[in-house]
Design an enzyme around this catalytic site. Structure first.
Site, PDB file in Angstrom:
ATOM      1  CG  HIS A  81      -1.582   1.311   1.511  1.00 36.33           C
ATOM      2  ND1 HIS A  81      -2.578   1.841   0.716  1.00 36.33           N
ATOM      3  CD2 HIS A  81      -1.375   2.230   2.494  1.00 36.33           C
ATOM      4  CE1 HIS A  81      -2.956   3.015   1.210  1.00 36.33           C
ATOM      5  NE2 HIS A  81      -2.233   3.279   2.286  1.00 36.33           N
ATOM      6  CG  ASP A 110       6.057  17.746 -26.727  1.00 34.99           C
ATOM      7  OD1 ASP A 110       6.254  17.343 -25.558  1.00 34.99           O
ATOM      8  OD2 ASP A 110       5.439  17.080 -27.569  1.00 34.99           O
ATOM      9  CD1 TRP A 146       6.088   3.607   4.019  1.00 34.39           C
ATOM     10  CD2 TRP A 146       7.469   4.405   2.456  1.00 34.39           C
ATOM     11  NE1 TRP A 146       6.384   4.910   4.336  1.00 34.39           N
ATOM     12  CE2 TRP A 146       7.227   5.428   3.395  1.00 34.39           C
ATOM     13  CE3 TRP A 146       8.323   4.677   1.378  1.00 34.39           C
ATOM     14  CZ2 TRP A 146       7.803   6.696   3.295  1.00 34.39           C
ATOM     15  CZ3 TRP A 146       8.890   5.946   1.292  1.00 34.39           C
ATOM     16  CH2 TRP A 146       8.622   6.933   2.242  1.00 34.39           C
ATOM     17  CB  SER A 174      10.405   6.107 -14.234  1.00 37.13           C
ATOM     18  OG  SER A 174       9.272   6.906 -14.404  1.00 37.13           O
ATOM     19  CB  SER A 175      11.439   9.557 -10.350  1.00 39.92           C
ATOM     20  OG  SER A 175      10.327   8.858  -9.922  1.00 39.92           O
ATOM     21  CG  HIS A 258      12.153  15.031   5.635  1.00 40.73           C
ATOM     22  ND1 HIS A 258      11.147  14.553   6.431  1.00 40.73           N
ATOM     23  CD2 HIS A 258      11.850  16.322   5.405  1.00 40.73           C
ATOM     24  CE1 HIS A 258      10.285  15.510   6.677  1.00 40.73           C
ATOM     25  NE2 HIS A 258      10.689  16.596   6.088  1.00 40.73           N
ATOM     26  CD  GLU A 260       9.475  10.262  -2.543  1.00 42.65           C
ATOM     27  OE1 GLU A 260      10.395  10.635  -3.301  1.00 42.65           O
ATOM     28  OE2 GLU A 260       8.366   9.877  -2.944  1.00 42.65           O
ATOM     29  CE1 TYR A 262       8.141  19.431   3.717  1.00 48.35           C
ATOM     30  CE2 TYR A 262      10.295  18.460   4.023  1.00 48.35           C
ATOM     31  CZ  TYR A 262       9.176  19.051   4.542  1.00 48.35           C
ATOM     32  OH  TYR A 262       9.076  19.252   5.884  1.00 48.35           O
ATOM     33  CB  SER A 273      -0.116  28.637  -5.593  1.00 49.80           C
ATOM     34  OG  SER A 273       0.377  28.204  -4.350  1.00 49.80           O
ATOM     35  CG  HIS A 307      12.239  14.939  11.434  1.00 53.95           C
ATOM     36  ND1 HIS A 307      12.147  16.124  10.773  1.00 53.95           N
ATOM     37  CD2 HIS A 307      11.605  14.041  10.656  1.00 53.95           C
ATOM     38  CE1 HIS A 307      11.483  15.939   9.642  1.00 53.95           C
ATOM     39  NE2 HIS A 307      11.138  14.690   9.553  1.00 53.95           N
ATOM     40  CG  HIS A 308      11.774  10.561   9.262  1.00 47.48           C
ATOM     41  ND1 HIS A 308      10.440  10.436   8.981  1.00 47.48           N
ATOM     42  CD2 HIS A 308      12.204  11.620   8.545  1.00 47.48           C
ATOM     43  CE1 HIS A 308      10.080  11.375   8.115  1.00 47.48           C
ATOM     44  NE2 HIS A 308      11.134  12.111   7.832  1.00 47.48           N
ATOM     45  CB  THR A 333       4.987  25.054   6.179  1.00 46.38           C
ATOM     46  OG1 THR A 333       6.191  24.340   5.923  1.00 46.38           O
ATOM     47  CG2 THR A 333       3.807  24.256   5.694  1.00 46.38           C
ATOM     48  CE  LYS A 336       4.079  27.019  -0.797  1.00 48.54           C
ATOM     49  NZ  LYS A 336       5.105  27.444  -1.710  1.00 48.54           N
ATOM     50  NE  ARG A 455       4.005   3.617  10.727  1.00 46.13           N
ATOM     51  CZ  ARG A 455       4.858   4.244   9.909  1.00 46.13           C
ATOM     52  NH1 ARG A 455       5.837   4.986  10.415  1.00 46.13           N
ATOM     53  NH2 ARG A 455       4.753   4.157   8.609  1.00 46.13           N
TER      54      ARG A 455
END
Lengths: 530, 375, 185
Positions: A81, A110, A146, A174-175, A258, A260, A262, A273, A307-308, A333, A336, A455
C-alpha cells in the site's frame, strides 16, 4: 491574446495532423499531452489498487482479533500500500500534471526531451507489474514496510526483495528522467518574456521538486543497491557481522526519504496556488514570498532527516539539532498558508469543485502540518513515534494534502483537456463524500495513536476498538467515493457542457489562451508574454 | 506562566470538545504517565497542542470569514492587493518567536531524558522475534517474557479478556523510588521497547546498546503495559511488555524468588517425569514459545516457517531434533533455545512435538537427555 | 541522447541537451554520494562517538590517572540470532580510575560440531563515553575462529581517558557476537 493553432507540427517522428491511430499512438507517442494522459490514468489505476489494499488493511482492523487475513499478508499489504501510493499514485500523478501543464503554462510546444518522456512513462508499468507480481509468488510480496529498514529487509527478507529492489531502481530511473525533462523544459523552452519570476507557481514548485528528485532519487537507488549487494554479493553495508551498521541504512534512507515527502507535497502547493487566485478572482498574495518559501522548504528538507530517527539513540546534540531544524520548516510552510488565506481575503469567491478541494487542502493540510510540528518536538516524539498518531499525520498531509491537490488540479484543468465542464453536482457530491470520508478515517487515528496503538500491527488491544471501527467505516466511505471521481472523469471525457477557452472566469495564464479542448499541438509559434 | 493561562483559557473555551469524550470510556489523549519525565512530556504535548489550536482558530477564522463574506454571490468585488512586505515580515517573525517559546521547554525535557547517570537498578532488555528478554545486571536474574494471550482469543474462538494482547508470562519487575536504567539491544532485527506510562521508547538494534531510564515514584506501584513499536516481522503485534512496579522491599523479595526458582528448576531436571506430564507441559511451552512461527497445530507458516506435523526431523532423528531446538539453525529464524527454556521445558516441548498432531513416535525425551546433550 | 528534441528556444540561448547532460551527471554524482555516505558516516561516528562505536587499537601510553574519580564499568554480552556460542564476560563489572589501564577477560565456547567464525561488535553506553574508551587489545578487533567444541578466554585491555566527562560515573561496554561465517577472512 495569443492563440496557437494545431495545424502546424514541428515534430518529424509522427503524423502531421494530430495523433496516430490505434494502440501504437500510445506506445510510441512523444506528445506531452498523450504522455501526461497516460501518467494520469496509470496513477489512477495505482490509486485504486493501493486503495483496495488500504481497504483490506482497514477491514482486518475493523475489530480486534484476526478475522480476514493472516499477519504475514497484513504486513505485505501495509508495505505494498505504501509503495504503490507513494511511487505509483502520487508521484506519477504529479508528473502527469506537469507533462500536460508545464508546456502549456510556459508557452512551449512540447517537453524538451520528448522521446525520453516516452521512456520515463513506459518504464513504470513494468516496474509496478514486477512489484505486484510478487504478491502471487510463493514467498509473497515484500513485507518489511515501505521504509524497509535493514536487517528486516536484508538478512530477514523474503526472496521477493530482489524484485522489490529492481522495481525501485526502475521507478527511480523513471522519476529522474521525468525530473530532468521538466528542468530542461523550464530552463530552455519558456516563451519570450516568460522570465523565471513570471512563471506560474505550479511551474515553480515543479521546478524545485524536479531538482529534489534529481538530488535524492539516486540516493534511494544507492541504498537499494547496497541492499542488493548485501543480499547477493556478500558485502556488509548494513550487516553488523561483517562490519556494517543497520542504523546507517536509516540515515541514508531518510536522507532520501525526507526530501521525498516534499516531492509529494510541493507540486500540490503549486496547484492550490493556481486555483485559489482563480476562484477568488484576485492575484496570488505574495508571489515572490511563495517562491522563496518553497525554496526554503526544499533546502531545509535536506537537513532534517534524522527527525524520523529520534528513538534510535542519537546523541543529545544531534537530537537537538534535528529538532530545531525541523521546527524551522513550520515558518516557510506557515508563510504559504498565510498567503493563501490572504489571497482569499477580500476576493470575490465562488466555490466550484476544484476550489472546494483546494480549500479542503488548505484546512486539512494545515492540520497535518500542526501534527507535524508536534512530532518535531523530540521529547514528545518519544511518545508519538511509530504510533497511529504518525499514521494520522502523514495521511493528513498525503491524502487531503497531496491527493486532494491532485484531484483539485484534475478538476481545474479537465475542461481544458476535454473541452467539457464537469457536472458540478456530481463533482460537489464527490467532494463532500471524500471530505467526510477522509476525516472520519484519519481523525480518529490521532486519538488511538496518542492512546498508545503502535502502527503496522494486524491486531490490537481492546481499548483501541471503537476508533478503529470508525476509521474503517470512514475508509470505505472515502474509498468508494473515488468511484464517483472515475464516473465524473469518464462522463466529462464523453461529453458535457462546452468549455470556453478561458474555462474559469478568473483564470489567467497562457494555458487559458488556447482553445478548449487543447489541440494536439500547441504553441508551435511561441506566444509573447508581456 | 503565560502558556499555562492560555491552556486554562483554552480548556474553558474548547472544553465542550473533550467533555463528552471523557464521559465515554474512550482514550483520547496521551497518558500523563507516572514519572516526572512522562508528565513533562504530557505538558509539552498539551502546550504545543493548544498553540496549534489557537493558530488554527486565527488562520481558519480569517479564512472562513472570507469564505462567508467575500463571496461573489454576496456581491463581493475583488480588491487587487497582492503584496505587503510588512505582513510577510510579521508572519515570518511571529512564528519564529512562538517556535523559540516551544524549543526552550522541549530542550529542557530532552536534556532530562538523556541523563541516565546515577541509576540504582540496571536492566538489560533484548528484543527477539517475537519476545523480550530481561537481565538484571549484577543480580543473576534473567528471563524471557512471552505473550500469553491464547490463540483462540486471537482467532475469535474464545471471548477476549481485558488484557487481550497485553499479557505476558513473566512481568519485568522494577522497584519504585529508585532510578532504573534500561539497556536496550536486539538479537535479530530492530524492535522498539515502549511503555507509554513511563514515556520510555527506545529502539532495540542488533549490535547496539541504547539506554533510557525511569524513576517511578513511591505510591505508583502497579502494572503498566506497552508494546513493541518498530515493525519487526510477522508477529510484531504480538510481543507486548508488561512492567510491574513494586516497592523496594517487594523487589528484593522478588529477586530472591527468582534466584531460588532457578535452583529449583535445575533440581527438577534431575527428577523423573512421565510421558503424560511432559505432554501437558510441552503443549503449554509450545503455545508460548513455538506456535507463533510453527503454528498452533504444527502446520508451519508460509514458506519461511516449516511445518512440524509430519516433518522428517520430528518423526525420525531425535538427536537432530534436540540439537536444532537447543542451538537453533544458523541463517534462519530458528533461534537457539538453550538459554531460553529450562531443561524440563525443553524435554517437554520436544516430547510434545514428537507426539502431537499425528507425529505418533511414542518417544519420550527426558530432561536428563537434554542436560546430556548440552555437554 | 535525443535527436528529435524540438529546437531550443532561440531567445533563451541554452541547449537542452547540455542542461540534460549536466543533470544526468548530477544524478550519477548523487548515486555516488549515496555510497560516499558510508565512509562519511563512519568518519562522523568516529569523531563524535555517536552510536557508541569504539575505535580500533591505540598505542598504550601511560597517562595521568585521575584517582579522585572512580568509574564503574559494566560488561554485557549478547548473542545475535543463530549464534550458538557460549559467550560471557568473566567479570560483571570493574571499578577503575580514569587513565588507568585494566585487563578483563571474556569467555567464548563453540558447542557445535562445526568450526565457526565469530565477530564481536562493541557498543558503549552512554554514547558520550565511547570516544573516551581506549583499547590496546580487544577480541572485537578481529574475527575469532573456534573449532568444534573449542573454548577460549579472550582479553580486553583498555582505559578510560581522563577527559571523560565528570558526570559519567557508570559506563556499560556491550559486545554482541555475530556468526561471521559469511564474512570469514
Amino acid at each position: 491574446m495569443t492563440t496557437a493553432t494545431a495545424s502546424h507540427d514541428n515534430h518529424d517522428d509522427h503524423g502531421h495532423h494530430g495523433p496516430a491511430k490505434g494502440i501504437m499512438r500510445w506506445v510510441l507517442t512523444t506528445n506531452h499531452k498523450d504522455i501526461g494522459t497516460m501518467y494520469l490514468w496509470f496513477s489512477l489505476t495505482m490509486l485504486f489498487i493501493g486503495g483496495t489494499m488500504a481497504l483490506i488493511i482497514r477491514s482486518e482492523l475493523f475489530q480486534p482479533g484476526m478475522q480476514l487475513i493472516e499477519p504475514e499478508f497484513f504486513n505485505q499489504m501495509t508495505t505494498m500500500h505504501g509503495l504503490i501510493m507513494v511511487f505509483g499514485a502520487i508521484m506519477p500523478a504529479f508528473v502527469g500534471l506537469a507533462n500536460w501543464m508545464v508546456p502549456l503554462m510556459i508557452g512551449a510546444p512540447d517537453m524538451a526531451l520528448p522521446r525520453m518522456n516516452n521512456w520515463s512513462f513506459w518504464i513504470l508499468p513494468f516496474a509496478f507489474g514486477m512489484l505486484l507480481f510478487t504478491l502471487f509468488t510463493e514467498a509473497g510480496a515484500p513485507n518489511f514496510g515501505w521504509t524497509f529498514y535493514a536487517p528486516l529487509s536484508t538478512t530477514y527478507a523474503p526472496s521477493s526483495v530482489t524484485y522489490f529492489i529492481f522495481g525501485v531502481h526502475m521507478m527511480g530511473i523513471s522519476s529522474i528522467m521525468g525530473a530532468i525533462n521538466i528542468i530542461v523544459t523550464i530552463l530552455n523552452l519558456r516563451a519570450p518574456g516568460m522570465t523565471l519570476m513570471k512563471m506560474p507557481l505550479f511551474v515553480w514548485t515543479w521546478f524545485i521538486t524536479a531538482y529534489l528528485l534529481v538530488a535524492v532519487m539516486p540516493v534511494l537507488a544507492g541504498v537499494v543497491t547496497m541492499m542488493l549487494m548485501d543480499i547477493h554479493y556478500g558485502t556488509a553495508f548494513f550487516d553488523a557481522a561483517g562490519g556494517g551498521d543497520p542504523v546507517l541504512f536509516q540515515h541514508v534512507f531518510w536522507f532520501f526519504g525526507h526530501p521525498e515527502v516534499y516531492i509529494m507535497i510541493l507540486p500540490a502547493f503549486g496547484i492550490v496556488s493556481q486555483i485559489i487566485p482563480t476562484f477568488a478572482r484576485k492575484p496570488l498574495f505574495g508571489y515572490a514570498s511563495m517562491v522563496y518559501a518553497t525554496s526554503s522548504i526544499a533546502f531545509l528538507s535536506f537537513i532534517v532527516w534524522a527527525h524520523h530517527m529520534f528513538t534510535v539513540g542519537l546523541p543529545l546534540q544531534t537530537e537537538l539539532f534535528f529538532m530545531y531544524a525541523t521546527m524551522l520548516i513550520a515558518i516557510p510552510t506557515g508563510v504559504k498558508v498565510f498567503n493563501w488565506v490572504s489571497t482569499m481575503f477580500r476576493g470575490s469567491m465562488t466555490f466550484e469543485t476544484p476550489m472546494l478541494f483546494a480549500l479542503a487542502f488548505v484546512v486539512l493540510f494545515t492540520i497535518g502540518g500542526f501534527s507535524g510540528l508536534m512530532l518535531s518536538i523530540a521529547p514528545a516524539d518519544f511518545q508519538y513515534h511509530d504510533t497511529y498518531f504518525v499514521v494520522a499525520h502523514f495521511h493528513y498531509v498525503l491524502v487531503p494534502g497531496a491527493l486532494f491537490g491532485i484531484i483539485a488540479g484534475v478538476y481545474y484543468w479537465l475542461p481544458k483537456w476535454t473541452g467539457h465542464y464537469i457536472n458540478e453536482n456530481l463533482g460537489k457530491f464527490h467532494f463532500w463524500m471524500s471530505f467526510i470520508g477522509v476525516n472520519v478515517t484519519f481523525f480518529p487515528m490521532h486519538f488511538i495513536g496518542l492512546a498508545g496503538m503502535p502502527r503496522r500491527i494486524p491486531d490490537y488491544a481492546l481499548q483501541f476498538a471503537d476508533f478503529n471501527a470508525i476509521a474503517t467505516v470512514g475508509a470505505f466511505i472515502f474509498g468508494f467515493s473515488q468511484l464517483i471521481f472515475l464516473f465524473v472523469l469518464i462522463k466529462t471525457i464523453r461529453g458535457g457542457e462546452k468549455a470556453t477557452d478561458q474555462v474559469w472566469e478568473g483564470a489567467e495564464g497562457l494555458e487559458w489562451t488556447i482553445p478548449s479542448p487543447a489541440p494536439y499541438h500547441t504553441f508551435a509559434e511561441p506566444p509573447h508574454v508581456k | 506562566m503565560l502558556f499555562r493561562t492560555w491552556q486554562r483559557l483554552s480548556s474553558v473555551v474548547l472544553g465542550l470538545v473533550s467533555a463528552p469524550a471523557a464521559m465515554a470510556d474512550w482514550e483520547l489523549n496521551m497518558p500523563q504517565g507516572i514519572t516526572e519525565v512522562s508528565q513533562s512530556i504530557y505538558e509539552l504535548h498539551m502546550l504545543i497542542f493548544w498553540i496549534c489550536v489557537w493558530i488554527g482558530v486565527v488562520v481558519f477564522g480569517v479564512m472562513f470569514y472570507s469564505i462567508f463574506k467575500h463571496r461573489k454571490s454576496k456581491g463581493a468585488v475583488a480588491s487587487k492587493f497582492h503584496e505587503s512586505l510588512t505582513l510577510e515580515i510579521l508572519w515570518t517573525a511571529l512564528p519564529t518567536v512562538i517556535l523559540i517559546a516551544m524549543a526552550v521547554p522541549a530542550t529542557t525535557v530532552l536534556i532530562q531524558m538523556y541523563d541516565t547517570t546515577n541509576s540504582d537498578v540496571d536492566i538489560k532488555i533484548t528484543g527477539y522475534q517475537w519476545k523480550w528478554e530481561y537481565n538484571y545486571l549484577g543480580e543473576d536474574v534473567g528471563f524471557f517474557s512471552n505473550l500469553t494471550t491464547p490463540e483462540d482469543e486471537i482467532y475469535n474462538l474464545a471471548e477476549k479478556n481485558e488484557n487481550y494482547l497485553l499479557e505476558v508470562d513473566k512481568h519485568v519487575v522494577v522497584p519504585t523510588g529508585q532510578k532504573v536504567r534500561f539497556l536496550i539491544t536486539s538479537n535479530d532485527v530492530i524492535h522498539a521497547w515502549w511503555v507509554p506510562e513511563i514515556a520510555v521508547k527506545k529502539d532495540a538494534i542488533p549490535g547496539y546498546i541504547n539506554e533510557s531510564w525511569a524513576f517511578i515514584p513511591e505510591g505508583e506501584e502497579g502494572i503498566y503495559r506497552g508494546q513493541c513499536a518498530e515493525l519487526c516481522g510477522v508477529n510484531h503485534g504480538f510481543m507486548p511488555i508488561v512492567l510491574e512496579a513494586v516497592t523496594g522491599d517487594e523487589y528484593q523479595v522478588w529477586l530472591e524468588e527468582q534466584r531460588a526458582g532457578k535452583i529449583a528448576e535445575a533440581q527438577a531436571a534431575l527428577g523423573d517425569f512421565s510421558y503424560d506430564e511432559l505432554m501437558v507441559k510441552g503443549a503449554d511451552v509450545y503455545a508460548r514459545s513455538c506456535a507463533a512461527c510453527h503454528g498452533g497445530e504444527g502446520q508451519g507458516l508460509g514458506s519461511v516457517f516449516p511445518a512440524l506435523a509430519g516433518s522428517d526431523i520430528a518423526l525420525n532423528d531425535m538427536a537432530a531434533h534436540i540439537d536444532i531446538v537447543l542451538n537453533g539453525k544458523p541463517g534462519t529464524a530458528m533461534q537457539a533455545y538453550a538459554t531460553q527454556l529450562s531443561d524440563v521445558d525443553m524435554a517437554a516441548v520436544i516430547t510434545f512435538e514428537r507426539n502431537a498432531w499425528g507425529n505418533d513416535t511414542g518417544e519420550t525425551v527426558t530432561p536428563k537427555m537434554i542436560t546430556d546433550a548440552k555437554k | 541522447m535525443n535527436s528529435n528534441s524540438p529546437q531550443p528556444d532561440e531567445q533563451s540561448g541554452h541547449k537542452p541537451n547540455n542542461t540534460a547532460l549536466k543533470l544526468v551527471i548530477a544524478a550519477v554524482a548523487m548515486f555516488g554520494f549515496g555510497f560516499a555516505l558510508v565512509p562519511l558516516y563512519d568518519i562522523f561516528c568516529e569523531i563524535t562517538g555517536i552510536n557508541g562505536k569504539t575505535g580500533g587499537p591505540v598505542e598504550r601510553v601511560e597517562q595521568w590517572v585521575d584517582t579522585s574519580r572512580t568509574i564503574t564499568v559494566q560488561f554485557i554480552t549478547t548473542n545475535n540470532a543463530g549464534m550458538p556460542w557460549e559467550f560471557e564476560a568473566l567479570q560483571e563489572e570493574v571499578e577503575m580510575h580514569p587513565g588507568a589501564w585494566t585487563q578483563v577477560k571474556f569467555w567464548a565456547l563453540n558447542p557445535t560440531e562445526n568450526d565457526m567464525v565469530g565477530q564481536a561488535v562493541p557498543s558503549v553506553s552512554p554514547s558520550e563515553a565511547a570516544e573516551h574508551v581506549q583499547k590496546t587489545e580487544c577480541f572485537c578487533f578481529d574475527q575469532q575462529t573456534l573449532k568444534a567444541g573449542e573454548g577460549r578466554e579472550m582479553p580486553l585491555i583498555f582505559s578510560l581517558s581522563p577527559e571523560i566527562p565528570s558526570h559519567v560515573k557508570k559506563v556499560t561496554m556491550s559486545y554482541t557476537l555475530f556468526d561471521a561465517g559469511a564474512f570469514a577472512k
